[in-house]
Structures are given as C-alpha cells and as structure tokens.
Design an enzyme around this catalytic site. Structure first.
Site, PDB file in Angstrom:
ATOM      1  N   ASP A   7       0.876  -1.154   0.000  1.00  0.00           N
ATOM      2  CA  ASP A   7       0.000   0.000   0.000  1.00  0.00           C
ATOM      3  C   ASP A   7       0.924   1.217   0.000  1.00  0.00           C
ATOM      4  OD1 ASP A   7      -2.382   1.595   0.401  1.00  0.00           O
ATOM      5  OD2 ASP A   7      -1.736   1.797   2.485  1.00  0.00           O
ATOM      6  N   ASP A   9       0.330   5.192   1.046  1.00  0.00           N
ATOM      7  CA  ASP A   9       0.344   6.067   2.227  1.00  0.00           C
ATOM      8  C   ASP A   9       0.270   5.249   3.514  1.00  0.00           C
ATOM      9  OD1 ASP A   9      -0.202   9.014   1.076  1.00  0.00           O
ATOM     10  OD2 ASP A   9      -1.405   7.582  -0.062  1.00  0.00           O
ATOM     11  N   ASP A 167      -1.763  -1.043   5.824  1.00  0.00           N
ATOM     12  CA  ASP A 167      -2.054  -0.532   7.170  1.00  0.00           C
ATOM     13  C   ASP A 167      -3.538  -0.260   7.389  1.00  0.00           C
ATOM     14  OD1 ASP A 167      -2.184   1.679   5.426  1.00  0.00           O
ATOM     15  OD2 ASP A 167      -1.644   3.084   7.035  1.00  0.00           O
TER      16      ASP A 167
END
Length: 227
Positions: A7, A9, A167
C-alpha cells in the site's frame, strides 16, 4: 514468495506530515480549531474527503461545499506533494535488498494515479517500482481483490507468490481474497475504529516497525544465498 507489493500512504511512504501541514493551514485560514496531527494521521487512509471533514465536521461528505474544499485540498497537495514526505525510516534498505536479489516490488493503492505518479517521481522511485495499480486501472478498488490480481498479472507472478503489506483492514482483506501473504503494517496510519484489535484483521503477520517488516520479508523472500 517472489514479489512484494505495498500500500502507499502509511505503509511504504510516510506522507502524513504534508497532509497535516495542509489541513492545519486550512484551519488557520478559516479561523477554525486546529485539528491535531495524530487525528489527521488516522484519517489519511480514509482519503481526502475524510481529512477535509475534520476541518468542516458540520458538513455532510456529499455536500457540494465540502467537495469544493476537498478539491482545494487536493490542488494544494498536488502542488507541493513531497515537502515533508519520504519513505518510512528503514524502507530504503529494504527496497535495495529486494532489488539486489531481483525481487520485484510494487504498489497497489486507492490513491489517484496523478497523485501517486507525482509522489513517486518526487522521490525518484518511478523507475524502481515494478508495478503501480491505482483506482483508475480497475473496476473495483480495495478491498476487492481485482487490483491485487492486476498487479500480479503485470509483474507475471502468481498472486499466491506475492506478499502484500498494508495498514488498513481493506488492504488485508484484498490481499487475503487474492490469496497473497498479508502483512499488517502496524506502524502506519491505523484507523481509530480498527486499531484496538489487530488480530481481527486476520493478517498472516503483524509488524510494529519497518525493521520487523524487513525481518519478516527476509524470512519469506530474502533468504541467504549459500556459497
């Protein structure tokens, strides 16, 4: 495992400082209460609309006024996309280790392509990244597995031979649905409503730092070369 997908950001790149700067500047311009940096961090993975709503909590997410503020936020971000942004500490050595072993790494993100490409260019990662899958590339974004399948197809590696690091619960859900090995980056921008029970995300591995991530990938991919 033969490839590592991230991922963007909060997992690969620590972009929060620039979001904090812009959101807090918007608060000052509107003479509104300054939104705490930590609260902004928890909304980064939810997208621009969620971050802007922190400044204008009285507006509905579909309100044209809020959408106009969202566009202004995106314009400001796009103009200065990497003022205080960089890879998370320890991530450069990890990427270098993968590249040394000719292990492709790439990105599957819900961040718009024009912003993702600008960010990678600003950090000199464009040529190093083997694949970049953004919302414009698919009919269904994460948590649907379609972006994961597309990334695997583009690097010509079976999904079950890929690691996906994220996240947000949707990252893990998408990776699991594609039968990838999933790693929860608990050092990232965990959403408030999901951070108290990380085991419920059902990731294959949970790491608290990039150092732990490196160790996990070392065991799965970067095995020592025997002399």
């Amino acid at each position: 495992m033969k490839a590592v997908l991230f991922d963007l950001d909060g997992t690969l790149i620590d972009t929060a400082a620039d979001f904090v700067r812009i959101i807090q500047d918007m608060c000052r311009e509107e003479s509104r209460e300054i939104v705490p940096a930590e609260l902004i961090r928890t909304q980064v993975s939810e997208g621009a609309r969620a971050m802007v709503k922190l400044v204008y909590p009285e507006l509905e997410v579909t309100d044209p006024i809020l959408l106009a503020h969202r566009q202004r936020f995106l314009d400001l971000y796009g103009a200065d996309i990497a003022v205080d942004t960089d890879l998370f500490d320890g991530m450069y050595p990890l990427l270098e280790a993968l590249e040394t072993r000719s292990i492709p790494w790439g990105i599957v993100t819900n961040k718009p392509r024009w912003l993702s490409e600008s960010l990678l260019a600003a950090l000199n990662l464009t040529e190093r990244c083997s694949v970049l899958v953004c919302p414009e590339d698919v009919g269904h974004t994460k948590p649907h597995p379609e972006p994961m399948y597309l990334a695997a197809k583009q690097i010509e590696i079976a999904p079950q031979d890929c690691i996906y690091v994220g996240d947000h619960p949707r990252d893990i859900e998408a990776g699991r649905a594609a039968e990838m090995y999933t790693i929860l980056a608990a050092y990232g921008y965990l959403p408030l409503e999901h951070r108290d029970d990380l085991a419920a995300w059902r990731a294959d591995c949970i790491v608290q730092s990039v150092e732990e991530l490196h160790q996990c990938i070392q065991a799965l991919v970067l095995k020592p070369v025997l002399g």
